[in-house]
Design a protein around this motif. Structure first.
Motif, PDB file in Angstrom:
ATOM      1  N   GLN A  87       0.830  -1.199   0.000  1.00 18.86           N
ATOM      2  CA  GLN A  87       0.000   0.000   0.000  1.00 18.86           C
ATOM      3  C   GLN A  87       0.871   1.258   0.000  1.00 18.86           C
ATOM      4  N   PRO A  88       0.586   2.220  -0.878  1.00 22.44           N
ATOM      5  CA  PRO A  88       1.443   3.405  -1.001  1.00 22.44           C
ATOM      6  C   PRO A  88       1.616   4.195   0.294  1.00 22.44           C
ATOM      7  N   ASN A  89       0.570   4.287   1.131  1.00 18.93           N
ATOM      8  CA  ASN A  89       0.671   5.112   2.336  1.00 18.93           C
ATOM      9  C   ASN A  89       1.858   4.707   3.197  1.00 18.93           C
ATOM     10  N   ASN A  90       1.936   3.433   3.538  1.00 17.27           N
ATOM     11  CA  ASN A  90       3.023   2.985   4.402  1.00 17.27           C
ATOM     12  C   ASN A  90       4.306   2.742   3.626  1.00 17.27           C
ATOM     13  N   VAL A  91       4.199   2.339   2.354  1.00 19.14           N
ATOM     14  CA  VAL A  91       5.395   2.088   1.546  1.00 19.14           C
ATOM     15  C   VAL A  91       6.198   3.370   1.355  1.00 19.14           C
ATOM     16  N   TYR A  92       5.516   4.445   0.956  1.00 15.70           N
ATOM     17  CA  TYR A  92       6.249   5.676   0.656  1.00 15.70           C
ATOM     18  C   TYR A  92       6.643   6.428   1.921  1.00 15.70           C
ATOM     19  N   TYR A  93       5.946   6.182   3.009  1.00 16.96           N
ATOM     20  CA  TYR A  93       6.386   6.736   4.286  1.00 16.96           C
ATOM     21  C   TYR A  93       7.762   6.152   4.626  1.00 16.96           C
ATOM     22  N   TRP A  94       7.872   4.831   4.552  1.00 15.20           N
ATOM     23  CA  TRP A  94       9.137   4.139   4.834  1.00 15.20           C
ATOM     24  C   TRP A  94      10.222   4.582   3.860  1.00 15.20           C
TER      25      TRP A  94
END
Length: 519
Positions: A87-94
């Motif tokens: 999921q982009p929300n947690n992927v791009y946060y990391w």
């Protein structure tokens, strides 16, 4: 192609590692690039949406909690706890947090190669390194509260924290080493955060001028962030020791470091004053040409449609609005602080914050820490270590609260609390309306999830259901008001944590064996 100067092998938008640290001007640009890495992180499709600290930490932090509600499906993955490793929300946060960390590490390594001169002193080089270490510590802390269990759980469990990266990854052998690095323990992660912040405190200037006082790291910012980190460790003595460096013993509590002081208005650090006020200790800069965009900037996400021309996506939840500790006369509920939409203008109506009104140019800085938080951090630590109702803790709480709660009937006195635990509860409660729409709710949910006295029934609390079609009638100022809820998530549920992204798992065989359970 015909217009390109093929002999110019060094583009003007980038400097190689061998040339970036040869002059003071280039070094200054390289350090600024670390801040930019935190502010302008990319989302899917190379779209800037403020990952991780240009805005995303605000919206994701609020959507993981229950005090802000969702009027659309935009943040539904986070709000409904439906994330997975893709999921982009947690992927791009990391990804973007670690990208900023790597920028910091590259600059720190480059600073070691710079030549000291009259125009570039060792003290300046140390201060630049301190800025990078401040940002590195900040990023690791946000990562550990999203991808790891709280310090109060099992801080020495193997691979329970996040990888604390201090080596620059620039290619070749550095990549080989990086993809073999696994997770530190939570305790090790916090130790390294404190180590970086201690260095930052020692080497950074006490203050700066203009907007840089807020948007570039200072000694006060390092100390303030340490009070938060120590709070997450339940190390009350260290919270008190650090906060006492900033906070005088009595009102009006103006700091001797950085001259921090509460603004007279509860919204005095926002709106047109966002870039210049006495209360903001550190914020991430946005401006009219470099911001999180329509689909990421807090102004568009948090603002009402009819009143502010925003997108009306993140509104104040009736769960918080109706709490007894948030009285109807609170100035944070006034028309100065709140804009209301009716169904039809925003789809679902509801009450929206006015903290970020610049919908047109989206210039507002993204707040990280304010002086109000330092006062409440200190108040909580004092209250937790007192055998009775601590008068200084009460004074600190009142300093923050009474600028919003101006009617004497709702103000606290020593008679308001039978025990120090009652006072501590009031301090924790006060954080919710005070830091509304600043992304701090998840940080408090996380640190209190296993608290002996103040944990909630669920790890992730129940939230106003996304299917509610009209929020407007739900703001009753009555805690007994009921409405449809999205069920909470038990602390033991794997969804309390975000998963490590699939791409990271695929590239790092060590982390592949250390994925958060359940994913």
């Amino acid at each position: 192609m015909a217009s390109c100067d093929v002999n110019n092998l060094e583009p003007q938008t980038a400097l190689s590692e061998t040339t970036a640290f040869q002059t003071p001007d280039r070094i200054a640009l390289a350090v600024a690039g670390v801040y930019d890495g935190g502010q302008s992180g990319f989302y899917a499709g190379n779209v800037v949406r403020g990952y991780a600290f240009g805005a995303a930490h605000l919206e994701q932090g609020d959507m993981r909690g229950e005090d802000m509600a969702l009027a659309a499906t935009f943040y539904a993955v986070t709000y409904q706890n439906n994330y997975d490793p893709t999921q982009p929300n947690n992927v791009y946060y990391w990804q973007n947090a670690y990208a900023m960390i790597n920028r910091a590490n590259v600059v720190i390594a480059g600073l070691k190669t710079a030549t000291v001169s009259a125009s570039l002193t060792q003290a300046q080089l140390d201060a630049y390194e301190a800025e990078c270490r401040f940002l590195r510590a900040m990023a690791h802390h946000y990562l550990v509260v999203n991808f790891a269990r709280p310090f109060s759980d099992n801080p020495t469990a193997a691979a329970g924290g996040v990888p604390y990266r201090t080596a620059a990854v620039t290619g070749g052998s550095t990549v080989d080493a990086a993809i073999q690095q696994g997770r530190n323990t939570v305790s090790e992660t916090y130790d390294k955060i404190i180590e970086d912040l201690n260095y930052a405190e020692e080497k950074l200037p006490d203050t700066r001028t203009g907007n840089l006082k807020i948007t570039r790291a200072t000694k006060g910012a390092a100390i303030a962030l340490k009070t938060r980190v120590r709070l997450h460790q339940n190390n009350w003595a260290e919270v008190i020791r650090e906060a006492n460096k900033l906070v005088p013993t009595s009102a009006p509590f103006t700091s001797s470091v950085g001259s921090y002081a509460l603004t007279s208005s509860p919204l005095g650090a926002f709106g047109s004053a966002n870039k210049s006020n006495s209360e903001s200790i550190f914020s991430v800069e946005n401006n009219d040409v470099d911001n999180a965009g329509t689909n990421g900037a807090p102004a568009s996400m948090y603002s009402a449609v009819s009143a502010n021309n925003g997108r009306g996506i993140i509104l104040i939840s009736p769960i918080l609005w109706n709490q007894s500790f948030f009285p109807s006369t609170d100035l944070r509920k006034s028309s100065t602080a709140i804009a209301s939409d009716t169904p039809g203008s925003a789809g679902k109506g509801g009450n929206f914050t006015r903290k970020y009104p610049d919908v047109t140019t989206k210039t507002e800085n993204a707040p990280i820490i304010r002086y109000a938080e330092v006062l409440l951090n200190l108040a909580e630590a004092l209250s937790r270590t007192s055998t009775g109702v601590d008068t200084r803790a009460l004074a600190l709480l009142s300093a923050v609260r009474n600028r919003s709660v101006t009617d004497a009937a709702n103000q606290y006195t020593t008679a308001s609390f039978a025990t120090n635990k009652n006072l501590t509860r009031a301090i924790i409660n006060e954080r919710r309306p005070e830091f509304l729409a600043e992304g701090l709710r998840w940080l408090d949910i996380h640190r209190l999830a296993q608290d002996a006295d103040f944990k909630q029934a669920d790890g992730i609390p129940a939230k106003a259901d996304i299917a509610i079609t009209n929020f407007a009638p739900l703001y009753t100022n009555n805690p007994a008001t009921t409405f449809r809820l999205q069920a909470g998530i038990p602390y033991s549920d794997f969804r309390f944590l975000w998963p490590i992204p699939t791409e990271e798992i695929a590239n790092n065989p060590v982390l592949a064996k250390q994925q958060n359970p359940g994913y």
